[in-house]
Design an enzyme around this catalytic site. Structure first.
Site, PDB file in Angstrom:
ATOM      1  N   ARG A 262     -31.567   4.423   7.111  1.00 19.56           N
ATOM      2  CA  ARG A 262     -30.895   3.647   6.059  1.00 19.56           C
ATOM      3  C   ARG A 262     -30.641   4.505   4.832  1.00 19.56           C
ATOM      4  NH1 ARG A 262     -31.201  -2.254   6.189  1.00 19.56           N
ATOM      5  NH2 ARG A 262     -31.795  -2.756   8.301  1.00 19.56           N
TER       6      ARG A 262
ATOM      7  N   TYR B  29     -34.796   2.552  19.040  1.00 17.99           N
ATOM      8  CA  TYR B  29     -33.741   3.533  19.262  1.00 17.99           C
ATOM      9  C   TYR B  29     -34.118   4.813  18.534  1.00 17.99           C
ATOM     10  CZ  TYR B  29     -32.207   1.341  14.881  1.00 17.99           C
ATOM     11  OH  TYR B  29     -32.167   0.797  13.618  1.00 17.99           O
TER      12      TYR B  29
ATOM     13  N   ASP C 276     -25.213 -10.540   3.557  1.00 16.49           N
ATOM     14  CA  ASP C 276     -26.393 -11.395   3.719  1.00 16.49           C
ATOM     15  C   ASP C 276     -26.369 -12.588   2.781  1.00 16.49           C
ATOM     16  OD1 ASP C 276     -27.405  -9.824   5.715  1.00 16.49           O
ATOM     17  OD2 ASP C 276     -29.294  -9.336   4.702  1.00 16.49           O
TER      18      ASP C 276
HETATM   19  C1  FAD Z   1     -36.044  -6.120  10.403  1.00 17.48           C
HETATM   20  C2  FAD Z   1     -34.571  -5.977  10.202  1.00 17.48           C
HETATM   21  C3  FAD Z   1     -33.834  -5.094  10.992  1.00 17.48           C
HETATM   22  C4  FAD Z   1     -32.439  -5.000  10.839  1.00 17.48           C
HETATM   23  N1  FAD Z   1     -31.749  -4.167  11.664  1.00 17.48           N
HETATM   24  C5  FAD Z   1     -30.379  -4.135  11.577  1.00 17.48           C
HETATM   25  C6  FAD Z   1     -29.605  -3.313  12.462  1.00 17.48           C
HETATM   26  O1  FAD Z   1     -30.127  -2.568  13.304  1.00 17.48           O
HETATM   27  N2  FAD Z   1     -28.231  -3.374  12.369  1.00 17.48           N
HETATM   28  C7  FAD Z   1     -27.618  -4.174  11.444  1.00 17.48           C
HETATM   29  O2  FAD Z   1     -26.362  -4.225  11.422  1.00 17.48           O
HETATM   30  N3  FAD Z   1     -28.332  -4.923  10.555  1.00 17.48           N
HETATM   31  C8  FAD Z   1     -29.686  -4.924  10.601  1.00 17.48           C
HETATM   32  N4  FAD Z   1     -30.400  -5.692   9.732  1.00 17.48           N
HETATM   33  C9  FAD Z   1     -29.683  -6.472   8.687  1.00 17.48           C
HETATM   34  C10 FAD Z   1     -29.174  -5.624   7.516  1.00 17.48           C
HETATM   35  O3  FAD Z   1     -30.213  -4.874   6.953  1.00 17.48           O
HETATM   36  C11 FAD Z   1     -28.558  -6.541   6.442  1.00 17.48           C
HETATM   37  O4  FAD Z   1     -27.736  -7.489   7.053  1.00 17.48           O
HETATM   38  C12 FAD Z   1     -27.733  -5.743   5.428  1.00 17.48           C
HETATM   39  O5  FAD Z   1     -28.548  -4.847   4.730  1.00 17.48           O
HETATM   40  C13 FAD Z   1     -27.041  -6.705   4.446  1.00 17.48           C
HETATM   41  O6  FAD Z   1     -26.376  -5.969   3.459  1.00 17.48           O
HETATM   42  P1  FAD Z   1     -26.074  -6.640   2.039  1.00 17.48           P
HETATM   43  O7  FAD Z   1     -25.365  -5.579   1.266  1.00 17.48           O
HETATM   44  O8  FAD Z   1     -25.428  -7.961   2.226  1.00 17.48           O
HETATM   45  O9  FAD Z   1     -27.491  -6.958   1.403  1.00 17.48           O
HETATM   46  P2  FAD Z   1     -28.645  -5.975   0.986  1.00 17.48           P
HETATM   47  O10 FAD Z   1     -28.665  -4.764   1.828  1.00 17.48           O
HETATM   48  O11 FAD Z   1     -29.885  -6.807   0.909  1.00 17.48           O
HETATM   49  O12 FAD Z   1     -28.236  -5.500  -0.494  1.00 17.48           O
HETATM   50  C14 FAD Z   1     -28.270  -6.389  -1.586  1.00 17.48           C
HETATM   51  C15 FAD Z   1     -28.361  -5.569  -2.868  1.00 17.48           C
HETATM   52  O13 FAD Z   1     -28.235  -6.445  -3.980  1.00 17.48           O
HETATM   53  C16 FAD Z   1     -29.188  -6.092  -4.959  1.00 17.48           C
HETATM   54  N5  FAD Z   1     -29.458  -7.286  -5.770  1.00 17.48           N
HETATM   55  C17 FAD Z   1     -30.142  -8.401  -5.381  1.00 17.48           C
HETATM   56  N6  FAD Z   1     -30.174  -9.293  -6.394  1.00 17.48           N
HETATM   57  C18 FAD Z   1     -29.506  -8.734  -7.453  1.00 17.48           C
HETATM   58  C19 FAD Z   1     -29.198  -9.166  -8.774  1.00 17.48           C
HETATM   59  N7  FAD Z   1     -29.617 -10.384  -9.237  1.00 17.48           N
HETATM   60  N8  FAD Z   1     -28.493  -8.339  -9.581  1.00 17.48           N
HETATM   61  C20 FAD Z   1     -28.063  -7.119  -9.131  1.00 17.48           C
HETATM   62  N9  FAD Z   1     -28.340  -6.645  -7.878  1.00 17.48           N
HETATM   63  C21 FAD Z   1     -29.050  -7.453  -7.057  1.00 17.48           C
HETATM   64  C22 FAD Z   1     -30.382  -5.608  -4.159  1.00 17.48           C
HETATM   65  O14 FAD Z   1     -31.244  -4.800  -4.916  1.00 17.48           O
HETATM   66  C23 FAD Z   1     -29.696  -4.852  -3.019  1.00 17.48           C
HETATM   67  O15 FAD Z   1     -29.471  -3.501  -3.343  1.00 17.48           O
HETATM   68  C24 FAD Z   1     -31.786  -5.785   9.847  1.00 17.48           C
HETATM   69  C25 FAD Z   1     -32.535  -6.627   9.014  1.00 17.48           C
HETATM   70  C26 FAD Z   1     -33.913  -6.731   9.198  1.00 17.48           C
HETATM   71  C27 FAD Z   1     -34.700  -7.666   8.288  1.00 17.48           C
END
Ligand code: FAD
Length: 401
Positions: free
Chosen positions: A113, A218, A295
């Site tokens: 990551r 993996y 997410d």
């Molecule tokens: C155990 C596990 C394994 C996984 N394996 C996989 C995989 O193999 N393949 C895959 O595709 N997905 C996988 N996922 C899912 C994947 O990690 C997430 O779906 C992805 O990271 C979502 O991206 P995002 O940008 O929506 O959210 P996030 O990555 O959670 O990023 C959100 C960001 O917003 C910031 N933030 C939060 N609140 C605020 C605020 N109030 N103000 C400013 N910033 C804020 C946070 O600090 C963070 O940096 C896995 C998840 C888990 C739990």
């Protein structure tokens, strides 16, 4: 950013500098639209080891010009295999590599990551990435949405995108339910491949499936990244997703499993237990000038490895829709974006939920029927990995011209 004494004006504010926020920012820039990214953390650091990126995500990252750098940091697995929990018999196997990339339009990568985050944030650059900005308040107004970041830091944006993850503040403003606990929990670890003498096919993506649990792993570099998932606890007793587990609980859960699985879970100190949660779809993905992505809109179980991939799909589609209308046409853009993404992300979210139970079946006729489905890759996963989000967005927006 344009500033006066109290407020900064921006066109598009992206809240969250994770995989989704940064990919969106890059996809917008590619289409000639500037954005500002606001991230609560003081520095970008990714928790949780590695991530598997499938063709439906990698084809988009390649199109954004990140392919060479990401490929150099990734491992392309040899195969996708499902194995019996005790005997290690291959229940289903599918080659990955050139044939997979040709069939589904992009490679399959296992990547740290931190490497993915670094590539995205370097490509975006520091000028429009505001670290240490935590969104604390949001209110709509006639000339923009007002974002409060604590202290006297206020931003007025024409459009705000909530890419702020499973505990999204923007989702709180738009409306949508709280995270729902799945009744399952996971443990993660990274093990040097050399510590796994019993592991067959160490460079394959493998699911070991058995009663009440499964273990996915993996290769990443010379290590193996694993996620072990167990049924339970029935209730999640912790406020957030991370919690404690009893000493030796992970080893005990897999004590009767194949030696390769036992070696893997014994090779690292027991990690904290991750409660696995989903976010049900909100009634609407947008409210006024605010919209959700990744997410924050549809956190899902990780059993199809799709959370990040769906987030990347969201990013390219939202960028396409906003480029088509311009930020001033946000209402139309949000409507098209939701139409393109709601059913797709819901289907993947549901499939991942159903997969949890399917991977935890005891030996018997139901498990045999599942294995039959696992052997048909196109039926099992092809509809997810082969999806071309850009083509779907082009088709809808072109049809509306
Ligand atoms: C155990 C596990 C394994 C996984 N394996 C996989 C995989 O193999 N393949 C895959 O595709 N997905 C996988 N996922 C899912 C994947 O990690 C997430 O779906 C992805 O990271 C979502 O991206 P995002 O940008 O929506 O959210 P996030 O990555 O959670 O990023 C959100 C960001 O917003 C910031 N933030 C939060 N609140 C605020 C605020 N109030 N103000 C400013 N910033 C804020 C946070 O600090 C963070 O940096 C896995 C998840 C888990 C739990």
């Amino acid at each position: 950013m344009a500033t006066d004494t109290t407020t900064t004006d921006v066109d598009i504010a992206v809240v969250g500098g994770g995989i989704g926020g940064l990919t969106l920012a890059l996809a917008l820039r590619e289409r000639g639209i500037d954005a500002e990214v606001f991230e609560q953390a003081d520095e970008l650091r990714e928790v949780g080891a590695a991530v598997a990126l499938a063709a439906n995500g990698t084809r988009i990252l390649e199109r954004l010009g990140l392919g060479d750098e990401l490929a150099a940091a990734s491992v392309v697995p040899t195969e996708l295999q499902y194995r019996h929990w005790r005997s290690g018999t291959v229940l289903a196997g599918h080659p990955i590599g050139a044939e997979y990339a040709r069939r589904f339009g992009g490679p399959f990568w296992g990547i740290h990551r931190a490497s993915l985050q670094r590539t995205l944030s370097t490509a975006w650059g520091p000028e429009r990435l505001h670290l240490g900005w935590c969104l604390t308040g949001i209110a709509d107004g006639p000339d923009g949405v007002r974002l409060e970041f604590g202290g006297d830091r206020t931003v007025r944006a024409r459009v705000v995108v909530g890419a702020d993850g499973v505990r999204s503040a923007v989702r709180g403003y738009i409306g949508g339910g709280a995270p729902v606990y799945s009744g399952t929990s996971g443990f993660r670890g990274i093990v040097p491949t050399g510590a796994l003498p019993s592991l067959p096919a160490p460079r394959a993506v493998q699911f070991w499936v058995g009663p009440g649990a499964h273990l996915l792993h993996y290769a990443v570099g010379e290590t193996v990244n694993f996620l072990a998932v167990l049924d339970g606890p029935a209730e999640w007793p912790h406020a957030a997703g991370l919690g404690e587990a009893g000493p030796g609980e992970l080893d005990a859960a897999f004590a009767q499993w194949h030696p390769a699985v036992r070696e893997m879970v014994a090779a690292v100190p027991q990690s904290p237990r991750w409660g696995l949660f989903v976010l049900p779809p909100p009634p609407r993905w947008s409210r006024g000038r605010a919209v959700l992505l990744g997410d924050a809109a549809h956190a899902m179980l990780p059993h199809h490895g799709q959370g990040a991939n769906q987030t990347i799909e969201d990013a390219t589609v939202l960028a396409r829709c906003l480029a088509d209308t311009g930020p001033q046409g946000y209402g139309t853009a949000f409507g098209r974006y939701e139409r393109l993404r709601r059913a797709r992300t819901r289907a993947v979210q549901r499939a991942a939920w159903d997969t949890s139970a399917a991977l935890h079946l005891p030996d018997g006729p139901d498990a045999a029927a599942r294995d039959e489905r696992l052997r048909a890759l196109d039926g099992w996963l092809g509809w997810i990995h082969g999806h071309d989000a850009d083509a779907a967005a082009d088709a809808l927006t072109d049809a509306r011209r």
